[in-house]
Write a protein that holds these residues in place. Structure first.
Motif, PDB file in Angstrom:
ATOM      1  N   PRO C 110      62.071  29.197   9.394  1.00  0.00           N
ATOM      2  CA  PRO C 110      60.962  29.435  10.330  1.00  0.00           C
ATOM      3  C   PRO C 110      61.435  29.760  11.743  1.00  0.00           C
ATOM      4  CG  PRO C 110      61.049  27.136   9.638  1.00  0.00           C
ATOM      5  CD  PRO C 110      62.094  27.832   8.886  1.00  0.00           C
ATOM      6  N   TYR C 111      62.722  29.636  12.018  1.00  0.00           N
ATOM      7  CA  TYR C 111      63.240  29.875  13.359  1.00  0.00           C
ATOM      8  C   TYR C 111      63.922  31.224  13.481  1.00  0.00           C
ATOM      9  CZ  TYR C 111      62.499  24.905  13.352  1.00  0.00           C
ATOM     10  OH  TYR C 111      61.934  23.679  13.234  1.00  0.00           O
ATOM     11  N   TRP C 112      63.599  32.153  12.558  1.00  0.00           N
ATOM     12  CA  TRP C 112      64.362  33.401  12.562  1.00  0.00           C
ATOM     13  C   TRP C 112      64.010  34.282  13.738  1.00  0.00           C
ATOM     14  CZ3 TRP C 112      62.228  38.282  12.294  1.00  0.00           C
ATOM     15  CH2 TRP C 112      60.852  38.313  12.062  1.00  0.00           C
ATOM     16  N   ASN C 113      62.769  34.150  14.240  1.00  0.00           N
ATOM     17  CA  ASN C 113      62.270  35.138  15.184  1.00  0.00           C
ATOM     18  C   ASN C 113      62.714  34.872  16.621  1.00  0.00           C
ATOM     19  OD1 ASN C 113      60.913  37.321  16.006  1.00  0.00           O
ATOM     20  ND2 ASN C 113      58.894  36.623  15.384  1.00  0.00           N
ATOM     21  N   HIS C 114      62.373  33.713  17.127  1.00  0.00           N
ATOM     22  CA  HIS C 114      62.657  33.434  18.535  1.00  0.00           C
ATOM     23  C   HIS C 114      63.662  32.319  18.708  1.00  0.00           C
ATOM     24  CE1 HIS C 114      59.200  35.893  19.332  1.00  0.00           C
ATOM     25  NE2 HIS C 114      58.480  35.135  18.558  1.00  0.00           N
ATOM     26  N   GLY C 115      64.298  31.892  17.640  1.00  0.00           N
ATOM     27  CA  GLY C 115      65.250  30.798  17.779  1.00  0.00           C
ATOM     28  C   GLY C 115      66.559  31.308  18.307  1.00  0.00           C
ATOM     29  N   TYR C 116      66.808  31.135  19.601  1.00  0.00           N
ATOM     30  CA  TYR C 116      68.022  31.702  20.176  1.00  0.00           C
ATOM     31  C   TYR C 116      69.243  30.886  19.785  1.00  0.00           C
ATOM     32  CZ  TYR C 116      66.507  28.098  23.404  1.00  0.00           C
ATOM     33  OH  TYR C 116      66.052  26.923  23.927  1.00  0.00           O
TER      34      TYR C 116
END
Lengths: 177, 400, 188
Positions: C110-116
């Motif tokens: 679930p952290y693929w998009n904005h998880g830096y």
């Protein structure tokens, strides 16, 4: 903050009135160093205008017998992009003495801004201020150990700023998806 | 013989002998050692790194290094709209997902200023308390396994499976539920819900007694945790400890009583605070005792809720959810009593968008762990394990 | 020894190949290193506990990488943790297997998009043999993944590289619908 339902006009709930009473004591002591009271029903707060007095105000809030704000629930960093400022928002409460609570805002410049640290007053502020520095980049004067806490030590950039761009690689590993 | 000087650090003595020779005598050469209880360790309850500076077996200082599970929760809050944040709050404290969702939902509902149906409130409290029991079971079980007791772990997980079956029956997932939505619930409870929860309570009550006899009253366990890691009450408040940590230090502070939310004012339950008879006030055994006694209180709360819960014909749990969640401009700091302490959400809304401007999660474990440096001074390394176990950290919440 | 006794009731000579015996020994006692990072770690612990008991498969979690032959990467791998994962992987003695449990270690989850700070899949730093999807995967799914590792071990042999074994495993995989239809036809 329990049943803060606003009745008609300017009447405040009991909780907000307690916060206002606590604020009046602070205002009488520090005068122009603090702003006026913002009595919104969800989070009543005031702002510290003179940064050099912040530690003094903090000590007064913790030690004065009528206030006794000995519990700092939270210290959050905030990015005020339109005003070009960074800031912190602290939530205080008094445990076992009174039932009042209040919030305090302290703002500083976006580039190279610095806020005095209150980690000597409430020990919990130590890690909260480190996290605010890690995420936003404002420094805290007088903090015993100001370094990054969540991101790695050699991370570039301050992630929670509104204009943050993710770096392409970190130690040779690709960062974006 | 005349002693000329002495150096304490490596026990050196400079002596002039009788025949005028100067002799340097050294005892055992000691120095401090830096030991990294690194991110992968069976007893650190996750990816926590403790850098211990030890003088032999005695720890001079143990400093926690965090960030190994930093999953950018607060960045996601600014990019995802209000209802979409609920699954991420689940994953923060993954052992008590329902409680964290509860805290988030009451924060946004305060900003929106909406009224929640009574049946929804009761169901929320029931699932939150069930999840609290499950979380305490994991805390107790893993505490036992850290100290070498393997059996209570199996007992706790066996009973936890029953709770997880119930929660899966209601929400569809065993651990990360996405069940409490802003303004309601995703589904109403099934028809036989009250009967099955009552059956569980009848099954579970003797098991709590058994767990007490197995672990809490076990002499080895008591010897390993009594008097270890004592934290006085005023220092605990200054470190902003909350939940079982603060109650273990003797302060009667429970957010369900002192800053009540939902329907907790109508429920009758005790707030257990150890008085120093079985354990020393403020030590690891007190904190463990608070968690063990809280399980009984949660069972009491669930029983009362089952009695008082209103039956509504054709109930729609999504009825009060606004079509588009766009709160007015403002900010709120609201908190709930999680199994680990106070979990609060500071949310800023700019009134124009469906995404928060800023959402900070005040996590209980992050704050509880910050006292580790002071708590660990002068302890033995095995006692360090006992202290970490009593703080009951979940790294997902520490690092968010 | 019950299975063996049933098979060699009146014979006392067993003819097999060294590969078979070695593979059978290896897959019956896989010792994973419990590398639990986040929520999936709790499901891994639940799989080890009494309800979905993993010890009946011979799988017993070890704390040290030096004594284990499987690494179950359970949970989100962050950038700060990525180098430590590589260190731990290199500390494991050969033959070693890696099972990626959960969406976060498969692909960032679930952290693929904005998880830096999130590593988008642990296969960016170490080679993975089996992926188990889910968030978190049910204990039964994890057991299924471990059985896949057992099948992979069955494909191995002296002189066969890991890549070839993985290829053989992929070819051997059957469409689950076929298996169900076959079973239905057998019982009908």
């Amino acid at each position: 903050m329990d049943n803060g339902m606003e009745e008609a006009g300017n009447s405040m709930s009991a909780a907000v009135q307690q916060s206002k009473a606590a604020f009046d004591i602070i205002k009488r002591q520090f005068g122009p160093a603090v702003s006026e009271f913002d009595d919104n029903p969800t989070m009543p707060f005031f702002e510290v205008l003179d940064l050099s007095k912040w530690v003094e105000i903090a000590l007064f809030m913790r030690d004065d017998v009528r206030l006794k704000f000995n519990y700092m629930a939270c210290l959050s960093g905030v990015d005020y992009m339109e005003q070009e400022m960074l800031g912190i928002v602290c939530n205080f409460e008094s445990i076992d003495k009174f039932t009042h609570r209040i919030a305090v805002k302290v703002k500083c410049q976006r580039d190279g801004g610095s806020i005095p640290s209150v980690s000597c007053v409430w020990h919990t502020a130590n890690w909260h201020e480190r996290e605010a520095y890690d995420m936003y980049g404002m420094t805290f004067e007088g903090h015993p150990d100001l370094r990054r806490i969540l991101c790695p030590e050699d991370w570039t950039g301050f992630p929670l700023r509104k204009d943050y761009q993710v770096q392409e690689t970190y130690h040779g590993i690709k960062v974006p998806y | 013989m005349q002693e000329l000087g002495k150096a304490e650090l490596n026990a050196t003595r400079i002596i002039r002998q009788d025949d005028n020779r100067v002799v340097i005598e050294k005892d055992l050469d000691t120095e401090y050692m830096v030991l990294s209880m690194g991110p992968q360790h069976p007893s650190t309850h996750g990816v926590l790194r403790l850098e211990c500076i030890t003088d032999g077996e005695v720890v001079v200082e143990a400093e926690p290094y965090l960030g190994y599970l930093h999953r950018c929760f607060e960045k996601y809050c600014e990019k995802v709209d209000y209802p979409g944040i609920v699954p991420y709050t689940d994953r923060m404290d993954y052992l008590a997902g329902m409680n964290t969702e509860f805290a988030y939902c009451i924060a946004v509902e305060k900003l929106l200023d909406i009224e929640i149906p009574r049946r929804v409130e009761f169901i929320r409290v029931i699932v939150a308390e069930l999840n609290r029991i499950a979380s305490h079971l994991v805390a107790i079980g893993t505490y036992g396994i850290d100290l070498g007791a393997f059996t209570p772990f199996l007992f706790c997980f066996r009973d936890r499976e029953h709770i997880l079956n119930l929660l899966e029956w209601i929400s569809g997932a065993r651990m990360l539920y996405n069940y409490m939505w802003i303004g309601g619930l995703s589904y109403d409870v099934p028809a036989d819900f009250k009967k099955r929860v009552a059956e569980f309570i009848t099954y579970f009550k003797p098991k709590v007694v058994e767990l007490f006899q197995l672990l809490t009253e076990n002499e080895i366990f008591v010897k390993r945790t009594k008097g270890i890691g004592i934290m006085p009450a005023d220092v605990a408040i200054n470190y902003a400890w909350s939940g079982p940590m603060l109650r273990g230090s003797g302060v009667k502070w429970d957010l369900r009583r002192n800053d009540p939310y939902s329907i907790y004012p109508e429920l009758d339950f005790d707030v257990p605070v150890p008085d120093g008879k079985f354990s020393d006030v403020g030590d690891s055994l007190s904190r463990h005792l608070v968690r063990a006694l809280e399980i009984d209180e949660s069972l009491k709360i669930i029983e009362q809720c089952l009695d008082k819960m209103p039956e509504v014909e054709g109930f729609n749990s999504r009825a009060a959810i606004p079509k588009r969640i766009r709160p007015k401009a403002g900010e709120v700091y609201a908190r709930a009593e999680n199994p680990r302490g106070e979990v609060g959400f500071y949310i800023v809304s700019d009134g124009k968008s469906t995404k928060p401007l800023r959402c900070k999660a005040r996590s209980s474990c992050f704050v509880n762990l910050s006292a580790m440096k002071d708590l660990s001074k002068g302890q033995l390394i095995p006692d360090l394990v006992a202290i970490i176990g009593s703080i009951d950290i979940v790294l997902g919440e520490v690092d968010r | 020894m019950g299975l063996l006794d049933a098979r060699i009731s009146n014979r006392n000579v067993l003819v097999t190949s060294v590969d078979n015996v070695m593979n059978w020994a290896r897959l019956s006692s896989i010792w994973p290193m419990g590398f639990g990072l986040a929520c999936c770690a709790i499901e891994m612990m639940a799989t080890n506990a009494s309800n979905y008991d993993l010890e009946r498969f011979g799988i017993f979690p070890r704390s040290s990488p030096r004594q284990s032959d499987l690494m179950i990467v359970a949970g989100t791998v962050t950038m700060k943790m990525a180098e430590k994962v590589v260190t731990l992987y290199e500390q494991m003695p050969e033959p070693r297997y890696v099972l990626s449990m959960g969406s976060c270690s498969n692909c960032g989850g679930p952290y693929w998009n904005h998880g830096y700070h999130v590593l988008k899949g642990v296969d960016r730093v170490i080679p993975v043999d089996v992926y188990v999807p889910g968030c978190p995967p049910r204990p039964e799914a994890l057991i299924g993944g471990l059985m896949k590792i057992q099948e992979l071990i069955r494909m191995e042999g002296i002189g066969i590289s890991r890549q070839e074994a993985l290829k053989k495993l992929a070819e051997k995989s059957v469409d689950p619908q076929q298996v169900i239809d076959q079973a239905r036809r057998a019982t009908a």
